[in-house]
Write an enzyme that holds these catalytic residues in place. Structure first.
Site, mmCIF file in Angstrom:
data_model
loop_
_atom_site.group_PDB
_atom_site.id
_atom_site.type_symbol
_atom_site.label_atom_id
_atom_site.label_comp_id
_atom_site.label_asym_id
_atom_site.label_seq_id
_atom_site.Cartn_x
_atom_site.Cartn_y
_atom_site.Cartn_z
ATOM 1 N N GLU A 114 0.793 -1.239 0.000
ATOM 2 C CA GLU A 114 0.000 0.000 0.000
ATOM 3 C C GLU A 114 0.824 1.289 0.000
ATOM 4 O O GLU A 114 0.573 2.185 0.803
ATOM 5 C CB GLU A 114 -0.978 -0.017 1.184
ATOM 6 C CG GLU A 114 -1.883 -1.240 1.157
ATOM 7 C CD GLU A 114 -2.813 -1.359 2.368
ATOM 8 O OE1 GLU A 114 -2.834 -0.439 3.199
ATOM 9 O OE2 GLU A 114 -3.513 -2.379 2.460
ATOM 10 N N GLU A 132 -5.945 -11.009 -1.406
ATOM 11 C CA GLU A 132 -6.805 -10.826 -0.227
ATOM 12 C C GLU A 132 -8.264 -10.842 -0.651
ATOM 13 O O GLU A 132 -9.062 -9.975 -0.254
ATOM 14 C CB GLU A 132 -6.466 -9.506 0.484
ATOM 15 C CG GLU A 132 -4.990 -9.363 0.832
ATOM 16 C CD GLU A 132 -4.638 -8.101 1.616
ATOM 17 O OE1 GLU A 132 -5.558 -7.416 2.101
ATOM 18 O OE2 GLU A 132 -3.433 -7.818 1.741
#
Ligand code: 9MR
Length: 378
Positions: A161, A266
């Protein structure tokens, strides 16, 4: 289990066995295969995130599902900085060691998540304003983790991220101290500590063109300057409609065209209404004003059959696409095993009842699971 994903002769052999086996079989006597990973074997690894209770042996039901259904695991929280190095140079490997042991025992493709991430950082890291000090902790953390699990952890989410929604770099504590070169430094150091490990850049909202472009520019730069990077991890916290199948296909094609593999790292599908203009997985957004609002939590006592079917259909469509592009996809990992333990019960609104995974609150396989086992894989 550090390996070639699907050696050609295995694909050939499977085809041959199927041809012989299928010749005498009618549709009605074909039983569903019992393992999802086996069903998709040779196409991509299939896995789940493992929570700490399961790692520490306190949830044998989840463990059994993982060991029978999946061939790759990711630690949901146990390898994150705040848990593994809560104080400078004080490492706590209890859960991490058990996690890796669990993977080795079951011949899993073991993922390390995540070396460098601005979130779930240890307190002592949060406000560093001293490049030298940062460099020291940054190197120590990467070196210690990667060398400890060298040859055991097959793939690392090296940086997680790092990009903003517009494709620029997030002004994280790493960026502020080390400048934009910190990502490349992290990949180089991880490579040095374990030259065999697969190295992944992982992020959410990769469906946004600007964000994806930022990430893929970085990937191309790395390839051009010889910095090893194996793949982009697409977190895939999605819902029943978004992103569209067309966009998911674009994501796969774009990452592949940039020269690396795609992993859906994910995956989960929220079935609940999402607070407006908010999508993706930025954990810091606060929607507490919606807590307790029945309109935002419509299925507290069970998922209606119609929605269950919608969820199954959505997973089916997505996996059809994954099968179509399996030559570009390394791995698909669900973010959890069963609905009750999903982070989506508490995000973006606390205390809701969500149903994003393949196993229900009683650990029973849902319609989506059954549909995936029936999916054509050739
Ligand atoms: O599932 C994780 C949850 O238990 C934690 O509370 C949360 C804290 O940020 O992190 C969740 O996992 C995140 C993952 O590590 C990175 N991508 C977003 C995931 C969902 O927030």
């Amino acid at each position: 289990m550090k390996k070639l994903k699907k050696p050609l002769f295995v694909v050939f052999l499977c085809g041959l066995i199927c041809l012989i086996g299928c010749a005498n079989r009618t549709v009605s006597d074909s039983k569903p295969k019992l393992s999802l990973a086996k069903h998709f074997n040779g196409l991509f690894y299939l896995g789940a995130a493992v929570n700490e209770n399961t790692i520490l042996g306190m949830d044998s039901k989840s463990k059994k599902i993982i060991n029978t259904q999946f061939n790759t695991i990711t630690p949901e929280n146990s390898l994150k900085w705040m848990f593994i190095q809560p104080e400078p140079n004080k490492f706590n490997f209890k859960a991490a060691d058990k996690y890796v042991e669990m993977g080795l025992k079951n011949d899993m493709y073991i993922v390390g998540h995540a070396l460098v991430w601005h979130s779930q950082l240890a307190d002592f890291m949060q406000n560093i304003d001293n490049p030298k000090q940062m460099q020291q902790h940054f190197e120590n953390h990467i070196q210690t983790l990667v060398s400890r699990f060298k040859g055991k952890i097959d793939a690392w989410d090296v940086v997680n991220e790092a990009f903003e929604e517009d494709g620029t770099l997030r002004q994280s504590v790493f960026y502020n101290n080390l400048g934009e070169a910190y990502i490349e430094k992290a990949f180089k150091l991880a490579h040095k500590m374990d030259p065999e490990a697969n190295l992944i850049y992982n992020d959410y909202n990769v469906y946004k063109p600007e964000k994806r472009a930022g990430i893929l520019n970085m990937v191309k730069q790395f390839i051009a300057n010889g910095t090893k990077i194996n793949g982009v991890g697409v977190q895939a916290h999605w819902d029943l409609k978004s992103p569209s199948l067309e966009v998911i296909e674009e994501i796969i094609l774009d990452i592949h065209a940039a020269g690396v593999s795609v992993s859906f790292t994910e995956l989960d599908i929220s079935v609940l209404p999402s607070p407006w203009e908010m999508v993706g997985a930025e954990v810091s957004q606060n929607f507490s004003k919606f807590e307790g609002d029945p309109a935002m939590d419509p299925y507290p006592n069970g998922l209606p059959e119609a929605v269950q079917d919608q969820l199954a259909k959505r997973y089916q469509d997505i996996f059809n696409l994954f099968v179509k592009h399996s030559d570009k996809i390394e791995r698909v990992t669900f973010w959890g095993v069963m609905d009750k333990h999903s982070w989506l019960n508490d995000w973006p609104i606390k205390g809701r009842t969500n149903y994003p995974l393949l196993f229900d609150r009683k650990y029973k396989p849902k319609t989506a699971y059954k549909r995936l086992l029936e999916l054509k894989t050739n």
